[in-house]
Design a protein around this motif. Structure first.
Motif, PDB file in Angstrom:
ATOM      1  N   ILE A  79       0.826  -1.208   0.000  1.00  0.00           N
ATOM      2  CA  ILE A  79       0.000   0.000   0.000  1.00  0.00           C
ATOM      3  C   ILE A  79       0.860   1.258   0.000  1.00  0.00           C
ATOM      4  O   ILE A  79       2.015   1.238   0.421  1.00  0.00           O
ATOM      5  CB  ILE A  79      -0.965   0.036   1.205  1.00  0.00           C
ATOM      6  N   SER A  80       0.286   2.338  -0.448  1.00  0.00           N
ATOM      7  CA  SER A  80       0.954   3.628  -0.438  1.00  0.00           C
ATOM      8  C   SER A  80       0.856   4.204   0.971  1.00  0.00           C
ATOM      9  O   SER A  80      -0.230   4.295   1.536  1.00  0.00           O
ATOM     10  CB  SER A  80       0.289   4.558  -1.453  1.00  0.00           C
ATOM     11  N   SER A  81       2.002   4.571   1.530  1.00  0.00           N
ATOM     12  CA  SER A  81       2.021   5.113   2.873  1.00  0.00           C
ATOM     13  C   SER A  81       3.199   6.056   3.013  1.00  0.00           C
ATOM     14  O   SER A  81       4.356   5.630   2.943  1.00  0.00           O
ATOM     15  CB  SER A  81       2.130   3.976   3.894  1.00  0.00           C
ATOM     16  N   GLY A  82       2.909   7.325   3.161  1.00  0.00           N
ATOM     17  CA  GLY A  82       3.972   8.304   3.323  1.00  0.00           C
ATOM     18  C   GLY A  82       4.894   8.312   2.127  1.00  0.00           C
ATOM     19  O   GLY A  82       4.475   8.246   0.988  1.00  0.00           O
ATOM     20  N   GLY A  83       6.179   8.347   2.356  1.00  0.00           N
ATOM     21  CA  GLY A  83       7.149   8.374   1.276  1.00  0.00           C
ATOM     22  C   GLY A  83       7.692   7.004   0.908  1.00  0.00           C
ATOM     23  O   GLY A  83       8.678   6.899   0.193  1.00  0.00           O
ATOM     24  N   HIS A  84       7.073   5.938   1.399  1.00  0.00           N
ATOM     25  CA  HIS A  84       7.570   4.593   1.134  1.00  0.00           C
ATOM     26  C   HIS A  84       7.384   4.205  -0.324  1.00  0.00           C
ATOM     27  O   HIS A  84       6.372   4.526  -0.937  1.00  0.00           O
ATOM     28  CB  HIS A  84       6.867   3.564   2.031  1.00  0.00           C
ATOM     29  N   THR A  85       8.358   3.486  -0.866  1.00  0.00           N
ATOM     30  CA  THR A  85       8.272   2.971  -2.227  1.00  0.00           C
ATOM     31  C   THR A  85       7.444   1.694  -2.210  1.00  0.00           C
ATOM     32  O   THR A  85       7.707   0.792  -1.410  1.00  0.00           O
ATOM     33  CB  THR A  85       9.677   2.686  -2.788  1.00  0.00           C
TER      34      THR A  85
END
Length: 163
Positions: A79-85
């Motif tokens: 999942i998309s979370s903050g600046g994580h790739t």
């Protein structure tokens, strides 16, 4: 459903990848295609053997439907979370750069195509840190005089699953 067909691509080729996530590079020896029936699914199984100077590597699954031009399989990433790739899977490297590591994953893909289609799969790899080089099918310190360095294989296996 049951398995209709199986295709596998084995690579023992050496490849050196100099790319840091999120800019990932295709592992050229692990591209495989399968022609499936209408609305059938594809079970994708990947075993990637690699070496890394430090930090490790991340992998994403790519796919093209009726075209060899592939894009990221969005549902095969976190999942998309903050600046994580967002990646399919990843590995942290240890300090022994002469050893190989493995990234393995299995993903049931639903290309959702109403007629028969040829699905092209591949994987892209990127280093977790900078600077870092990923070596495919051999440890990072792969000099020809290193008799204790193992050369390995990587595979991508595609199973057509009848809906």
């Amino acid at each position: 459903g049951h398995i209709v067909q199986v295709k596998q691509k084995k690579s023992d080729a050496f490849q050196e990848i100099n790319s840091q996530i999120p800019n990932m590079v295709n592992v050229s020896g692990l591209n495989e295609s399968i022609t499936i029936g209408p609305n059938n699914k594809v079970l994708v199984n990947v075993m990637l053997t690699f070496g890394s100077a430090q930090w490790g590597a991340h992998v994403i699954l790519t796919r093209g439907i009726n075209t060899a031009s592939r894009s990221v399989v969005d549902n095969a990433r976190g999942i998309s979370s903050g600046g994580h790739t967002r990646v399919t899977t990843g590995s942290f490297a240890h300090t022994h750069t002469d050893e190989t590591m493995q990234l393995n994953f299995t993903y049931l893909d639903s290309p959702a195509h109403s007629s028969s289609a040829t699905i092209h799969y591949g994987i892209n790899v990127g280093a977790r840190g900078n600077p870092n080089t990923i070596t495919i099918n051999v440890g990072h310190d792969y000099g020809e005089n290193s008799g204790y360095i193992a050369r390995s294989i990587s595979t991508i296996t595609l199973y057509e699953i009848q809906s």
